[in-house]
Write a protein that holds these residues in place. Structure first.
Motif, PDB file in Angstrom:
ATOM      1  N   ALA A 123      -7.542  20.461 -11.296  1.00 37.19           N
ATOM      2  CA  ALA A 123      -8.877  21.038 -11.480  1.00 37.19           C
ATOM      3  C   ALA A 123      -9.842  19.996 -12.036  1.00 37.19           C
ATOM      4  CB  ALA A 123      -8.811  22.249 -12.409  1.00 37.19           C
ATOM      5  N   ARG A 124      -9.407  19.221 -13.027  1.00 35.58           N
ATOM      6  CA  ARG A 124     -10.266  18.161 -13.591  1.00 35.58           C
ATOM      7  C   ARG A 124     -10.609  17.121 -12.534  1.00 35.58           C
ATOM      8  NH1 ARG A 124      -6.760  18.513 -17.957  1.00 35.58           N
ATOM      9  NH2 ARG A 124      -5.710  16.595 -17.336  1.00 35.58           N
ATOM     10  N   ALA A 125      -9.627  16.765 -11.712  1.00 38.71           N
ATOM     11  CA  ALA A 125      -9.884  15.776 -10.664  1.00 38.71           C
ATOM     12  C   ALA A 125     -10.912  16.298  -9.664  1.00 38.71           C
ATOM     13  CB  ALA A 125      -8.578  15.409  -9.957  1.00 38.71           C
ATOM     14  N   LEU A 126     -10.792  17.564  -9.317  1.00 37.91           N
ATOM     15  CA  LEU A 126     -11.772  18.145  -8.398  1.00 37.91           C
ATOM     16  C   LEU A 126     -13.154  18.200  -9.050  1.00 37.91           C
ATOM     17  CD1 LEU A 126      -9.744  21.038  -6.725  1.00 37.91           C
ATOM     18  CD2 LEU A 126     -10.400  18.840  -5.728  1.00 37.91           C
ATOM     19  N   ILE A 127     -13.197  18.576 -10.320  1.00 46.24           N
ATOM     20  CA  ILE A 127     -14.484  18.633 -11.037  1.00 46.24           C
ATOM     21  C   ILE A 127     -15.079  17.238 -11.147  1.00 46.24           C
ATOM     22  CG2 ILE A 127     -15.539  19.120 -13.294  1.00 46.24           C
ATOM     23  CD1 ILE A 127     -13.543  21.499 -13.491  1.00 46.24           C
ATOM     24  N   HIS A 167     -24.047  27.575  -8.188  1.00 40.57           N
ATOM     25  CA  HIS A 167     -23.548  28.090  -6.916  1.00 40.57           C
ATOM     26  C   HIS A 167     -23.089  26.932  -6.019  1.00 40.57           C
ATOM     27  CE1 HIS A 167     -23.173  30.666  -3.411  1.00 40.57           C
ATOM     28  NE2 HIS A 167     -23.912  29.792  -2.743  1.00 40.57           N
ATOM     29  N   ARG A 168     -23.900  25.877  -5.943  1.00 41.08           N
ATOM     30  CA  ARG A 168     -23.525  24.713  -5.133  1.00 41.08           C
ATOM     31  C   ARG A 168     -22.263  24.050  -5.690  1.00 41.08           C
ATOM     32  NH1 ARG A 168     -28.975  23.770  -5.647  1.00 41.08           N
ATOM     33  NH2 ARG A 168     -28.626  21.918  -6.939  1.00 41.08           N
ATOM     34  N   ALA A 169     -22.158  23.986  -7.014  1.00 44.57           N
ATOM     35  CA  ALA A 169     -20.972  23.380  -7.637  1.00 44.57           C
ATOM     36  C   ALA A 169     -19.725  24.193  -7.313  1.00 44.57           C
ATOM     37  CB  ALA A 169     -21.169  23.266  -9.148  1.00 44.57           C
ATOM     38  N   ARG A 170     -19.830  25.511  -7.407  1.00 44.71           N
ATOM     39  CA  ARG A 170     -18.673  26.374  -7.088  1.00 44.71           C
ATOM     40  C   ARG A 170     -18.277  26.217  -5.626  1.00 44.71           C
ATOM     41  NH1 ARG A 170     -21.468  31.467  -9.709  1.00 44.71           N
ATOM     42  NH2 ARG A 170     -20.852  31.242 -11.877  1.00 44.71           N
ATOM     43  N   ALA A 171     -19.273  26.189  -4.734  1.00 46.09           N
ATOM     44  CA  ALA A 171     -18.986  26.048  -3.303  1.00 46.09           C
ATOM     45  C   ALA A 171     -18.307  24.710  -3.032  1.00 46.09           C
ATOM     46  CB  ALA A 171     -20.278  26.183  -2.493  1.00 46.09           C
ATOM     47  N   ALA A 172     -18.782  23.651  -3.673  1.00 50.11           N
ATOM     48  CA  ALA A 172     -18.172  22.333  -3.481  1.00 50.11           C
ATOM     49  C   ALA A 172     -16.735  22.318  -3.998  1.00 50.11           C
ATOM     50  CB  ALA A 172     -19.009  21.267  -4.197  1.00 50.11           C
ATOM     51  N   LEU A 173     -16.500  22.960  -5.148  1.00 51.57           N
ATOM     52  CA  LEU A 173     -15.137  23.031  -5.686  1.00 51.57           C
ATOM     53  C   LEU A 173     -14.223  23.844  -4.773  1.00 51.57           C
ATOM     54  CD1 LEU A 173     -15.596  23.490  -9.531  1.00 51.57           C
ATOM     55  CD2 LEU A 173     -14.556  21.570  -8.349  1.00 51.57           C
ATOM     56  N   ARG A 174     -14.738  24.954  -4.272  1.00 58.94           N
ATOM     57  CA  ARG A 174     -13.947  25.807  -3.378  1.00 58.94           C
ATOM     58  C   ARG A 174     -13.554  25.021  -2.127  1.00 58.94           C
ATOM     59  NH1 ARG A 174     -17.571  29.485  -2.660  1.00 58.94           N
ATOM     60  NH2 ARG A 174     -17.171  30.416  -4.679  1.00 58.94           N
ATOM     61  N   LYS A 175     -14.519  24.306  -1.548  1.00 61.86           N
ATOM     62  CA  LYS A 175     -14.248  23.517  -0.343  1.00 61.86           C
ATOM     63  C   LYS A 175     -13.225  22.417  -0.640  1.00 61.86           C
ATOM     64  CE  LYS A 175     -16.419  20.649   3.141  1.00 61.86           C
ATOM     65  NZ  LYS A 175     -17.544  19.818   3.462  1.00 61.86           N
ATOM     66  N   ALA A 176     -13.387  21.719  -1.745  1.00 63.13           N
ATOM     67  CA  ALA A 176     -12.456  20.649  -2.114  1.00 63.13           C
ATOM     68  C   ALA A 176     -11.053  21.208  -2.348  1.00 63.13           C
ATOM     69  CB  ALA A 176     -12.954  19.920  -3.360  1.00 63.13           C
ATOM     70  N   PHE A 177     -10.980  22.380  -2.981  1.00 59.78           N
ATOM     71  CA  PHE A 177      -9.680  23.010  -3.236  1.00 59.78           C
ATOM     72  C   PHE A 177      -9.009  23.383  -1.920  1.00 59.78           C
ATOM     73  CE2 PHE A 177      -7.112  26.831  -4.106  1.00 59.78           C
ATOM     74  CZ  PHE A 177      -6.209  26.280  -4.994  1.00 59.78           C
ATOM     75  N   GLU A 178      -9.767  23.954  -0.985  1.00 64.80           N
ATOM     76  CA  GLU A 178      -9.203  24.337   0.311  1.00 64.80           C
ATOM     77  C   GLU A 178      -8.726  23.106   1.076  1.00 64.80           C
ATOM     78  OE1 GLU A 178     -12.300  26.641   2.132  1.00 64.80           O
ATOM     79  OE2 GLU A 178     -11.976  28.339   0.781  1.00 64.80           O
ATOM     80  N   GLU A 184      -2.033  19.302   1.402  1.00 71.08           N
ATOM     81  CA  GLU A 184      -0.672  19.497   0.857  1.00 71.08           C
ATOM     82  C   GLU A 184       0.215  20.204   1.879  1.00 71.08           C
ATOM     83  OE1 GLU A 184      -1.282  21.635  -2.759  1.00 71.08           O
ATOM     84  OE2 GLU A 184      -1.979  19.874  -3.848  1.00 71.08           O
ATOM     85  N   GLY A 185      -0.369  21.145   2.624  1.00 69.52           N
ATOM     86  CA  GLY A 185       0.386  21.849   3.670  1.00 69.52           C
ATOM     87  C   GLY A 185       0.786  20.923   4.796  1.00 69.52           C
ATOM     88  N   ASP A 186      -0.113  19.992   5.158  1.00 74.48           N
ATOM     89  CA  ASP A 186       0.190  19.027   6.217  1.00 74.48           C
ATOM     90  C   ASP A 186       1.270  18.046   5.775  1.00 74.48           C
ATOM     91  OD1 ASP A 186      -1.704  20.197   7.812  1.00 74.48           O
ATOM     92  OD2 ASP A 186      -3.274  18.695   7.423  1.00 74.48           O
ATOM     93  N   ALA A 187       1.268  17.700   4.478  1.00 78.71           N
ATOM     94  CA  ALA A 187       2.232  16.735   3.940  1.00 78.71           C
ATOM     95  C   ALA A 187       3.623  17.342   3.826  1.00 78.71           C
ATOM     96  CB  ALA A 187       1.763  16.212   2.582  1.00 78.71           C
ATOM     97  N   ALA A 188       3.689  18.673   3.717  1.00 81.57           N
ATOM     98  CA  ALA A 188       4.990  19.328   3.507  1.00 81.57           C
ATOM     99  C   ALA A 188       5.806  19.416   4.766  1.00 81.57           C
ATOM    100  CB  ALA A 188       4.786  20.734   2.956  1.00 81.57           C
TER     101      ALA A 188
END
Length: 188
Positions: A123-127, A167-178, A184-188
């Motif tokens: 979370a810190r890295a994404l922030i 709102h923009r910060a949350r959207a950017a975090l959501r996109k980065a998290f996805e 991670e799914g591709d790496a597995a």
């Protein structure tokens, strides 16, 4: 003027009169909060300590100019901490030419604590990838648990502009998290 504002105004007046005991009171009351804000913005305890000291020096220096105004010292110091942290982040980027990597905690921990630390670090890295002002909005809202109106005041913005920024910060975090989850799914 509320009692808290009157108390803050009186404390600032005492600091403006160069009363060292008043500065010590302000430090005791607010230095921890200033350090938390800076630490969450910068991710480095030593730099956060520098920011906290600089914020208190700014209070000492600026007290004569803000005496007599209806001031809330906590939000004023948070604004100073955010601005100093943003300046430090910009300086890092100029000097390094790239983002400074996060340090991983290598101390052995129990499984549950390790997992929680990994989530927090992610979370810190994404922030940390957010632009400075968006990062400040997230830190003030979620880590400092400030209401939007108070956070907007701290960042010297009107409430609508702050909410749009958040709102923009949350959207950017959501996109980065996805994107992180998909990677991670591709790496597995």
């Amino acid at each position: 003027m509320s009692t808290a504002n009157a108390d803050d105004a009186a404390l600032v007046a005492r600091i403006a009169a160069r009363e060292e005991a008043a500065l010590r009171e302000a430090i005791a009351a607010h230095a921890g909060m200033v350090h938390r804000v800076a630490y969450r913005m910068l991710g480095d305890a030593h730099e956060a300590e520098d920011i906290a000291q600089e914020a208190m020096l700014r209070l000492w220096d600026k007290a004569p100019g803000i005496t007599g105004r209806a001031i809330r010292l906590g939000p004023w110091l948070k604004r100073v901490a955010v601005n100093l942290s943003i300046d430090r982040l910009r300086q890092r980027r100029r000097n390094a030419g790239e983002d400074v990597p996060e340090r991983a905690d290598e101390a052995p921990l129990a499984d549950a604590l390790l997992e929680a630390d990994q989530r927090d670090a992610a979370a810190r890295a994404l922030i940390a990838t957010l632009p400075e002002r968006q990062r400040a909005a997230i830190v003030l809202t979620y880590y400092e648990e400030m209401p939007n109106a108070e956070a907007a005041e701290t960042m010297d913005m009107n409430i609508k502009a702050f909410e749009s920024l958040l709102h923009r910060a949350r959207a950017a975090l959501r996109k980065a998290f996805e994107e992180q989850r998909m990677a991670e799914g591709d790496a597995a």
